[in-house]
Design an enzyme around this catalytic site. Structure first.
Site, PDB file in Angstrom:
ATOM      1  N   ASP A 197      -5.953  -3.045  -2.317  1.00 26.76           N
ATOM      2  CA  ASP A 197      -5.139  -2.973  -1.320  1.00 26.76           C
ATOM      3  C   ASP A 197      -4.374  -4.032  -0.820  1.00 26.76           C
ATOM      4  OD1 ASP A 197      -3.605  -1.930   0.916  1.00 26.76           O
ATOM      5  OD2 ASP A 197      -5.076  -1.907   2.165  1.00 26.76           O
TER       6      ASP A 197
ATOM      7  N   SER B 226       0.812  -1.070  -0.068  1.00 29.10           N
ATOM      8  CA  SER B 226      -0.158  -0.059   0.038  1.00 29.10           C
ATOM      9  C   SER B 226       0.983   1.303   0.018  1.00 29.10           C
ATOM     10  CB  SER B 226      -0.878   0.012   1.050  1.00 29.10           C
ATOM     11  OG  SER B 226      -1.998   0.903   1.025  1.00 29.10           O
TER      12      SER B 226
END
Length: 282
Positions: A158, A38
């Protein structure tokens, strides 16, 4: 021995990582491999391109710019963060990314993405960033506020949904010394997701996403606990924030973000000798 740097995500909490990165660059500390999840994947690129200060410029200034972050963008595009501005205009026009240094680096970068179609972690090598920027974007596409990214035959979100702190992956890749930069304080434990009703409605066609959101706190806490145990055994080196300054995942207070950045820089400076001992020990 092969050394690896693991950069956890955490949204705007990544300002801490930005401080750590700049200290590493100031001290010319390099690693054979880096894996970022991320926000950690985004900041890792500036570390490998050796652009001191760039990560925090983006992490504490450009990302609070209304061109980057706006509910207008969420309504119009499905992304709270304007992907075109962040992944195109900033690196190619506003704050040029050093593609040449990155592409010529001997440090190998990996990022982690969540495969929405089968619930598995995708560990993607990033040898040349231009051709692979969509994987970086996918790794940083937070649920609820980001669109699913379709690229390379995958539908992705993510990377933290699949593997928040991928030290085990780096162990399996043969890295002997692994340094983890956590964006959570020592002893942290994640709570269950409070938005499961929304998740079930929003991702009704993606059951693996719903399952990941429902059980993420369980997997994360098990992973964090195991990391702490391996750290005590001397098999990992983990740097935790000594002060989070109350920074949240979507923090927009520049003063708080800059304070967290300074804490990251100072924390590694304070533990530099510990890091050296870990890296040099046989």
């Amino acid at each position: 021995m092969k050394t690896a740097l693991v950069l956890e995500g955490g949204g705007m909490r990544g300002a801490y990582t930005c401080g750590v990165i700049d200290y590493l660059l100031d001290q010319q500390i390099q690693f054979d491999g880096v894996i970022g999840v991320s926000a950690g994947a985004c900041h890792a690129t500036s570390y490998i391109s050796k652009q001191r200060g760039r990560a925090i410029r983006i992490g504490a200034h450009y990302l609070v710019d209304k061109r980057s972050f706006s509910f207008k963008s969420l309504i119009q595009t499905g992304d709270l963060f304007n992907a075109q501005f962040i992944y195109d205009e900033i690196p190619n026009v506003i704050d040029p990314f050093d593609y040449k240094t990155f592409n010529n680096s001997k440090t190998r970068l990996y990022t982690v993405c969540f495969d929405c179609q089968n619930g598995e972690a995708l560990y993607i090598p990033i040898p040349h960033i231009q051709e692979n920027i969509e994987y970086i974007r996918a790794s940083a596409s937070l649920p609820f506020i980001s669109k699913i990214v379709s690229f390379g035959g995958h539908e992705m979100l993510d990377g933290g949904l699949a593997d928040s702190i991928p030290y085990e992956f780096m162990m399996k890749k043969g890295y002997d010394k692994i340094v983890i930069i956590s964006t959570k304080p020592q002893g942290y434990r994640k709570s269950s997701n409070k938005f499961m009703a929304l998740a079930e409605k929003m991702y009704k066609d993606y059951p693996y996403v719903v399952d990941a959101l429902k059980n993420r706190h369980i997997r994360y806490n098990e992973q964090f606990q195991k990391m702490e145990e391996l750290e005590k055994e001397g098999r990992l080196f983990v740097l935790y924030p000594s002060d989070t300054h109350g920074v949240g995942r979507l923090e927009q207070d520049v003063v708080k973000l800059e304070s967290l950045y300074k804490t990251g820089y100072q924390d590694l400076k304070d533990h530099h000798e510990d890091l050296d001992r870990y890296l040099q020990a046989e």
